[in-house]
Write an enzyme that holds these catalytic residues in place. Structure first.
Site, PDB file in Angstrom:
ATOM      1  N   ARG A 134       3.654 -17.295  14.615  1.00  0.00           N
ATOM      2  CA  ARG A 134       2.330 -17.972  13.151  1.00  0.00           C
ATOM      3  C   ARG A 134       3.053 -18.231  12.439  1.00  0.00           C
ATOM      4  O   ARG A 134       2.570 -19.555  11.131  1.00  0.00           O
ATOM      5  CB  ARG A 134       1.287 -16.537  12.908  1.00  0.00           C
ATOM      6  CG  ARG A 134       0.594 -16.882  11.902  1.00  0.00           C
ATOM      7  CD  ARG A 134      -0.042 -15.448  10.840  1.00  0.00           C
ATOM      8  NE  ARG A 134       0.946 -15.149  10.692  1.00  0.00           N
ATOM      9  CZ  ARG A 134       1.663 -13.617  10.517  1.00  0.00           C
ATOM     10  NH1 ARG A 134       1.097 -12.605  12.265  1.00  0.00           N
ATOM     11  NH2 ARG A 134       2.155 -12.899  10.328  1.00  0.00           N
ATOM     12  N   ASN A 135       4.010 -17.910  11.806  1.00  0.00           N
ATOM     13  CA  ASN A 135       5.273 -19.222  11.043  1.00  0.00           C
ATOM     14  C   ASN A 135       5.222 -20.734  10.776  1.00  0.00           C
ATOM     15  O   ASN A 135       4.905 -21.703  10.418  1.00  0.00           O
ATOM     16  CB  ASN A 135       5.681 -18.313  10.494  1.00  0.00           C
ATOM     17  CG  ASN A 135       5.465 -17.103   9.587  1.00  0.00           C
ATOM     18  OD1 ASN A 135       5.321 -16.840   7.843  1.00  0.00           O
ATOM     19  ND2 ASN A 135       5.941 -15.700   9.456  1.00  0.00           N
TER      20      ASN A 135
ATOM     21  N   LYS B 211      14.066 -14.416   9.576  1.00  0.00           N
ATOM     22  CA  LYS B 211      13.892 -15.244  10.682  1.00  0.00           C
ATOM     23  C   LYS B 211      12.356 -16.219  10.264  1.00  0.00           C
ATOM     24  O   LYS B 211      12.070 -17.642  10.382  1.00  0.00           O
ATOM     25  CB  LYS B 211      13.821 -14.612  11.823  1.00  0.00           C
ATOM     26  CG  LYS B 211      12.892 -13.387  12.289  1.00  0.00           C
ATOM     27  CD  LYS B 211      11.384 -13.354  12.649  1.00  0.00           C
ATOM     28  CE  LYS B 211      10.170 -12.281  12.609  1.00  0.00           C
ATOM     29  NZ  LYS B 211       9.319 -12.055  13.609  1.00  0.00           N
TER      30      LYS B 211
ATOM     31  N   ALA C 262       3.176  -9.959  18.590  1.00  0.00           N
ATOM     32  CA  ALA C 262       2.268  -9.556  19.391  1.00  0.00           C
ATOM     33  C   ALA C 262       0.669  -9.599  20.216  1.00  0.00           C
ATOM     34  O   ALA C 262       0.898  -9.033  21.280  1.00  0.00           O
ATOM     35  CB  ALA C 262       1.101  -9.576  17.760  1.00  0.00           C
TER      36      ALA C 262
ATOM     37  N   LYS D  25       7.455  -5.763   8.451  1.00  0.00           N
ATOM     38  CA  LYS D  25       8.466  -6.539   7.971  1.00  0.00           C
ATOM     39  C   LYS D  25       8.312  -7.388   6.552  1.00  0.00           C
ATOM     40  O   LYS D  25       7.418  -7.689   5.883  1.00  0.00           O
ATOM     41  CB  LYS D  25       7.662  -7.826   8.918  1.00  0.00           C
ATOM     42  CG  LYS D  25       7.511  -8.156  10.362  1.00  0.00           C
ATOM     43  CD  LYS D  25       8.825  -7.425  11.076  1.00  0.00           C
ATOM     44  CE  LYS D  25       9.116  -8.045  12.016  1.00  0.00           C
ATOM     45  NZ  LYS D  25       7.954  -6.641  12.872  1.00  0.00           N
TER      46      LYS D  25
ATOM     47  N   PHE E 229       0.631  -1.112  -0.070  1.00  0.00           N
ATOM     48  CA  PHE E 229      -0.041  -0.089  -0.166  1.00  0.00           C
ATOM     49  C   PHE E 229       0.665   0.964  -0.291  1.00  0.00           C
ATOM     50  O   PHE E 229       0.506   2.273   0.231  1.00  0.00           O
ATOM     51  CB  PHE E 229      -0.718   0.082   1.009  1.00  0.00           C
ATOM     52  CG  PHE E 229      -1.770  -1.048   0.585  1.00  0.00           C
ATOM     53  CD1 PHE E 229      -2.842  -1.318   0.504  1.00  0.00           C
ATOM     54  CD2 PHE E 229      -2.140  -2.002   1.557  1.00  0.00           C
ATOM     55  CE1 PHE E 229      -4.028  -1.666   0.665  1.00  0.00           C
ATOM     56  CE2 PHE E 229      -2.394  -3.641   1.894  1.00  0.00           C
ATOM     57  CZ  PHE E 229      -4.274  -3.007   0.872  1.00  0.00           C
TER      58      PHE E 229
END
Length: 215
Positions: free
Chosen positions: A204-205, A140, A87, A50, A26
């Site tokens: 999350r990954n 990472k 987070a 990121k 964006f």
């Protein structure tokens, strides 16, 4: 202390500090509007984005902070804030730390910017290596996918430790190959080893890769 302002022009009118926290695709549409409305001589930025962009012709990686600087023009400087701060744990007010990488031209501005982020439960240290810090924040996540595959396949802690060790070395090699001014000490900061560890255990990954490996 946060107030939502839906009009971008009004939100950044005469701003002296911009904090970028949005998907980088964006940026090309928004930066021209931002550039025309911030303080003309005393504005700087900090990116929490990121990822990496790539030059369409050379295919070489481009730092998003550098893309922001070029789009803003006028000697605009953009630092980055990266570190071991997942987070949901920050939201639960668990203690964490982060790395602010910036060089805004004088020590007063650098320190004031650090103090804006630093809190008793969110400890921020400052270094100058913007390139290494930002690249670590992107790379990472790739290593974390490998950690998730290891977990999903049940290969154990020894294998995962080996993955993290080699992953950190590969991150360092990538950074020093493609970017100038990268400092070895950066990989021992929160943005480096610490962020790699927490992402490979709770990110999350990692969870997505583990779920995929179990299909």
């Amino acid at each position: 202390n946060v107030r939502a302002v839906p009009d971008l022009k009004e939100a950044c009118k005469n701003a002296t500090l911009l904090i970028f926290v949005l998907p980088h695709q964006f940026l090309p549409r928004l930066l021209p509007i931002i550039r025309e409305n911030v303080h003309p001589t005393h504005c700087r930025g900090v990116s929490l984005i990121k990822g990496l962009d790539f030059d369409s012709k050379t295919k070489l990686p481009i730092l998003i902070s550098k893309s922001i600087e070029e789009a803003m023009g006028g000697g605009f400087k953009c630092g980055v804030l990266m570190g071991a701060n997942i987070a949901d744990e920050v939201a639960r007010q668990n203690m964490c730390e982060s790395t602010l990488a910036c060089e805004f031209g004088n020590d007063e501005w650098n320190e004031k910017t650090r103090q804006l982020f630093d809190e008793p439960l969110f400890r921020v240290t400052r270094i100058q290596d913007v390139s290494g810090t930002e690249a670590c924040g992107a790379l990472k996540n790739i290593v974390a996918l490998g950690a998730g595959f290891v977990d999903g396949l049940g290969l154990g802690g020894n294998t995962k430790a080996a993955l993290l060790r080699v992953g950190l070395l590969e991150m360092a090699k990538f950074c020093t190959t493609f970017f100038q001014g990268v400092e070895r000490g950066t990989f021992l900061e929160s943005c480096g080893m610490a962020d790699l560890i927490t992402t490979c255990y709770g990110g999350r990954n990692r969870r997505c890769a583990e779920a995929f490996a179990k299909l």
